[in-house]
Design an enzyme around this catalytic site. Structure first.
Site, PDB file in Angstrom:
ATOM      1  N   CYS A 133      -1.578  34.096   9.947  1.00 44.63           N
ATOM      2  CA  CYS A 133      -1.241  34.775  11.200  1.00 44.63           C
ATOM      3  C   CYS A 133      -0.826  33.792  12.284  1.00 44.63           C
ATOM      4  CB  CYS A 133      -2.434  35.588  11.667  1.00 44.63           C
ATOM      5  SG  CYS A 133      -2.943  36.731  10.404  1.00 44.63           S
ATOM      6  N   GLU A 164       0.832  -1.217   0.000  1.00 40.80           N
ATOM      7  CA  GLU A 164       0.000   0.000   0.000  1.00 40.80           C
ATOM      8  C   GLU A 164       0.862   1.262   0.000  1.00 40.80           C
ATOM      9  OE1 GLU A 164      -1.852  -0.497   3.812  1.00 40.80           O
ATOM     10  OE2 GLU A 164      -3.292  -1.978   3.097  1.00 40.80           O
TER      11      GLU A 164
HETATM   12  C1  LIG Z   1      -0.694   5.969   5.473  1.00 48.86           C
HETATM   13  C2  LIG Z   1      -0.859   4.537   5.143  1.00 48.86           C
HETATM   14  C3  LIG Z   1      -0.238   3.979   4.023  1.00 48.86           C
HETATM   15  C4  LIG Z   1       0.668   4.760   3.125  1.00 48.86           C
HETATM   16  O1  LIG Z   1       1.832   5.187   3.726  1.00 48.86           O
HETATM   17  P1  LIG Z   1       2.971   5.876   2.846  1.00 48.86           P
HETATM   18  O2  LIG Z   1       4.010   6.244   3.812  1.00 48.86           O
HETATM   19  O3  LIG Z   1       2.364   7.062   2.176  1.00 48.86           O
HETATM   20  O4  LIG Z   1       3.454   4.867   1.854  1.00 48.86           O
HETATM   21  C5  LIG Z   1      -0.480   2.641   3.748  1.00 48.86           C
HETATM   22  N1  LIG Z   1      -1.292   1.898   4.529  1.00 48.86           N
HETATM   23  C6  LIG Z   1      -1.906   2.394   5.613  1.00 48.86           C
HETATM   24  C7  LIG Z   1      -2.775   1.520   6.410  1.00 48.86           C
HETATM   25  C8  LIG Z   1      -1.723   3.725   5.962  1.00 48.86           C
HETATM   26  O5  LIG Z   1      -2.318   4.216   7.040  1.00 48.86           O
END
Ligand SMILES: *Cc1c(COP(=O)(O)O)cnc(C)c1O
Length: 421
Positions: free
Chosen positions: A346, A275
């Site tokens: 600000c 992911e």
């Molecule tokens: C934020 C997140 C990602 C992505 O993280 P990156 O550092 O942008 O690659 C993947 N999986 C989950 C569950 C996340 O919370």
């Protein structure tokens, strides 16, 4: 590597001059490169081949539907953390079978939408969520494919606000309790346990924590299989870091990361999901701003930009560094000056950089923040009633506004005055 380079002394996004976009849409704005997005996505798919895999782009890093469609059309899946992101993925034409749903606080209403619209899997983060999902799926006469997110208690060695895999973080279930929670999941109606999920943090610049976590996932896979669970999919999360400066940082490459995955979990016969967000989107975007004033304070030069912390909050929120470069290439040999680069909001926190050495710029010039594609536009707000800034997508010599700047009328219309006033 990205596709923002000087050509004939002028900064370009692919083949489009940044100054031409600025003349057309006004500053500040975000601009993304199709070629960079595509390149980064492919680095991951190449790194995981020949393992069966699905790269699910973490929408939360950059959620514009045009960007999602760019990636979705290449075959990318999506990692969503809210029903709003789920709807963005669908609007981009990504089928439910390529969408995974993460997050600690999924509501029953969100589960319902995803179940009815189609979903690859829910990454479940707690026992109460497990029970809620079972109830919702059963009431709809559907079966929810799930993984359970385990917290391996490893130190991701990243910023504390984006570390998620340590004991005491709100994410997942302790890996020591996995056996009991998987047993409960298997006993509940309406759930199909398909795999294991882990995500230990963001902006990791060292592979060792991934290795530690993935070895634990490999052990857990064998253990859960021995306990009768059909573990066939491993979601290994995102989090691979990117270089935010041109000079000294050299975070691990997707090829190294892919090799690590093959080494740690490659022999289990599982389909691999990852992911990534930041690594795909981060260096695929610039924030372009105009210089409003050059103000000489006591011993300091303030560069006051028309972009502010509400447009890009990372420096104020994480103390993050962004390289900031002039859009007109500095002539070689010019003496850099020291600037405090600030926005008009600000708050003293509205400071992008202090004492930053930069080639001299003047009022009316344009500057570009590099590495602003991830956690930039998505975290923007209208603080100080500053309209959300436009997003522009470039592809070769074409560009298109993919989100318009709202008018003040549109902003004001959202407030309503009660009848008694
Ligand atoms: C934020 C997140 C990602 C992505 O993280 P990156 O550092 O942008 O690659 C993947 N999986 C989950 C569950 C996340 O919370």
């Amino acid at each position: 590597m990205d596709h923002f380079t000087y050509k004939n002394g002028h900064l370009h996004a692919e083949d489009v001059a940044i100054a031409d976009i600025a003349a057309s849409v006004g500053t500040p704005f975000y601009v993304y490169s199709t070629a960079t997005l595509t390149r980064h996505y492919r680095l991951f798919t190449d790194a995981l081949t020949p393992l069966p895999h699905q790269v699910c782009f973490a929408i939360k890093s950059l959620s514009n539907v045009a960007v999602l469609k760019t990636l979705g059309d290449l075959g990318a899946g999506m990692d969503v953390v809210s029903v709003g992101e789920y709807m963005r993925a669908k609007a981009a034409g990504v089928p439910g079978e390529r969408i995974v749903f993460s997050g600690v606080g999924k509501t029953r209403a969100e589960m319902r939408v995803a179940l009815e619209g189609g979903i690859r899997q829910f990454n479940v983060e707690s026992e109460p969520e497990l029970r809620a999902l079972s109830e919702v799926a059963t009431s709809l006469g559907l079966v929810a494919p799930i993984t359970i997110r385990v917290n391996p208690d490893v130190d991701a060695k990243t910023h504390e606000k984006i570390s998620t895999g340590k004991k005491g973080d709100k994410f997942g279930i302790p890996i020591s309790r996995a056996s009991a929670v998987y047993a409960e999941a298997a006993s509940l109606p309406g759930l199909d346990v398909v795999g294991i999920d882990v995500h230990i943090g963001s902006q990791l610049t060292d592979l060792a924590p991934f290795e530690q976590a993935y070895l634990m996932v490999a052990d857990l896979t064998r253990q859960l299989r021995a306990e009768g669970h059909d573990i066939r999919r491993l979601d290994l999360g995102g989090g691979l870091g990117i270089p935010y400066t041109r000079s000294n940082e050299a975070p691990p490459l997707p090829t190294d990361y892919g090799a690590l995955i093959k080494r740690t979990v490659g022999d289990l016969g599982c389909e691999i999901e990852i992911e990534p967000g930041r690594l795909i989107s981060g260096n695929a975007g610039l924030l372009v701003a105009g210089v409003i004033y050059l103000k000489h304070g006591e011993g300091r030069n303030f560069l006051i930009l028309d972009a502010a912390m509400n447009d890009l909050v990372r420096p104020a929120m994480y103390g993050a560094h962004h390289d900031i470069i002039p859009v007109v290439e500095p002539v070689p040999g010019v003496e850099p000056q020291s600037f405090d680069i600030v926005g008009p909001v600000c708050e003293s926190g509205d400071t992008f950089a202090k004492g930053r050495a930069m080639a001299p710029v003047a009022e009316g010039d344009l500057v570009a923040f590099r590495s602003a594609g991830a956690y930039g536009a998505v975290m923007a707000s209208e603080y100080n009633t500053r309209p959300l800034i436009p997003e522009v997508l470039v592809k070769a010599d074409q560009f298109a506004v993919i989100r318009e700047r709202p008018t003040f009328d549109e902003i004001l219309k959202r407030d309503t005055i009660p009848a008694w006033l």
